[in-house]
Write a protein that holds these residues in place. Sequence first.
Motif, PDB file in Angstrom:
ATOM      1  N   VAL A 185       0.824  -1.206   0.000  1.00 41.55           N
ATOM      2  CA  VAL A 185       0.000   0.000   0.000  1.00 41.55           C
ATOM      3  C   VAL A 185       0.860   1.258   0.000  1.00 41.55           C
ATOM      4  N   ARG A 186       0.230   2.336  -0.445  1.00 46.06           N
ATOM      5  CA  ARG A 186       0.772   3.680  -0.300  1.00 46.06           C
ATOM      6  C   ARG A 186      -0.422   4.620  -0.151  1.00 46.06           C
ATOM      7  N   ASP A 187      -0.499   5.242   1.001  1.00 46.82           N
ATOM      8  CA  ASP A 187      -1.553   6.229   1.271  1.00 46.82           C
ATOM      9  C   ASP A 187      -2.960   5.663   1.016  1.00 46.82           C
ATOM     10  N   GLU A 188      -3.283   4.600   1.734  1.00 46.86           N
ATOM     11  CA  GLU A 188      -4.574   3.919   1.564  1.00 46.86           C
ATOM     12  C   GLU A 188      -5.454   4.071   2.802  1.00 46.86           C
ATOM     13  N   ALA A 189      -5.620   5.306   3.276  1.00 46.81           N
ATOM     14  CA  ALA A 189      -6.399   5.553   4.499  1.00 46.81           C
ATOM     15  C   ALA A 189      -7.852   5.096   4.361  1.00 46.81           C
TER      16      ALA A 189
ATOM     17  N   GLY B 183      -7.395 -14.092  10.383  1.00 45.30           N
ATOM     18  CA  GLY B 183      -6.820 -13.550  11.613  1.00 45.30           C
ATOM     19  C   GLY B 183      -5.756 -12.507  11.312  1.00 45.30           C
ATOM     20  N   THR B 184      -5.740 -11.446  12.087  1.00 40.53           N
ATOM     21  CA  THR B 184      -4.784 -10.359  11.824  1.00 40.53           C
ATOM     22  C   THR B 184      -3.336 -10.808  11.987  1.00 40.53           C
ATOM     23  N   GLU B 185      -3.091 -11.852  12.778  1.00 37.57           N
ATOM     24  CA  GLU B 185      -1.723 -12.341  12.942  1.00 37.57           C
ATOM     25  C   GLU B 185      -1.177 -12.964  11.659  1.00 37.57           C
ATOM     26  N   ASN B 186      -2.042 -13.213  10.682  1.00 41.36           N
ATOM     27  CA  ASN B 186      -1.636 -13.791   9.402  1.00 41.36           C
ATOM     28  C   ASN B 186      -1.681 -12.780   8.261  1.00 41.36           C
ATOM     29  N   LEU B 187      -1.727 -11.494   8.594  1.00 39.59           N
ATOM     30  CA  LEU B 187      -1.740 -10.436   7.583  1.00 39.59           C
ATOM     31  C   LEU B 187      -0.391  -9.733   7.558  1.00 39.59           C
ATOM     32  N   LEU B 188       0.032  -9.336   6.370  1.00 38.71           N
ATOM     33  CA  LEU B 188       1.268  -8.596   6.196  1.00 38.71           C
ATOM     34  C   LEU B 188       0.988  -7.419   5.270  1.00 38.71           C
ATOM     35  N   VAL B 189       1.312  -6.212   5.730  1.00 38.42           N
ATOM     36  CA  VAL B 189       1.119  -5.006   4.927  1.00 38.42           C
ATOM     37  C   VAL B 189       2.490  -4.417   4.631  1.00 38.42           C
TER      38      VAL B 189
ATOM     39  N   THR C 192      -0.717   3.542   7.674  1.00 36.98           N
ATOM     40  CA  THR C 192      -0.093   2.314   8.149  1.00 36.98           C
ATOM     41  C   THR C 192       0.481   2.444   9.563  1.00 36.98           C
ATOM     42  N   ASP C 193       0.221   3.550  10.219  1.00 36.93           N
ATOM     43  CA  ASP C 193       0.673   3.726  11.598  1.00 36.93           C
ATOM     44  C   ASP C 193      -0.200   2.876  12.533  1.00 36.93           C
ATOM     45  N   ASP C 194       0.419   2.183  13.450  1.00 36.78           N
ATOM     46  CA  ASP C 194      -0.284   1.429  14.496  1.00 36.78           C
ATOM     47  C   ASP C 194      -1.257   0.376  13.951  1.00 36.78           C
TER      48      ASP C 194
END
Length: 66
Positions: free
Chosen positions: A26-30, A45-51, A61-63
Amino acid sequence: MRRLKLRKHHPTSPTTPPSVLVMTMVRDEAEMLPRWLQHYGDQVGTENLLVLDDNSVDGSTDDLPC
């Protein structure tokens, strides 16, 4: 015509789900990133996501929970 023989995956136990990783770049995908996180987080599950962040400057992409 040659037929390919597929091997079946046999998990260690019937209750062990297959391992999976879902990723995006991503780039600037608010606007769309929270939707992507919700959809795929619910699926795997969020533990299996990578951004992968390509120099976002909007703070999207903060926090992240993943």
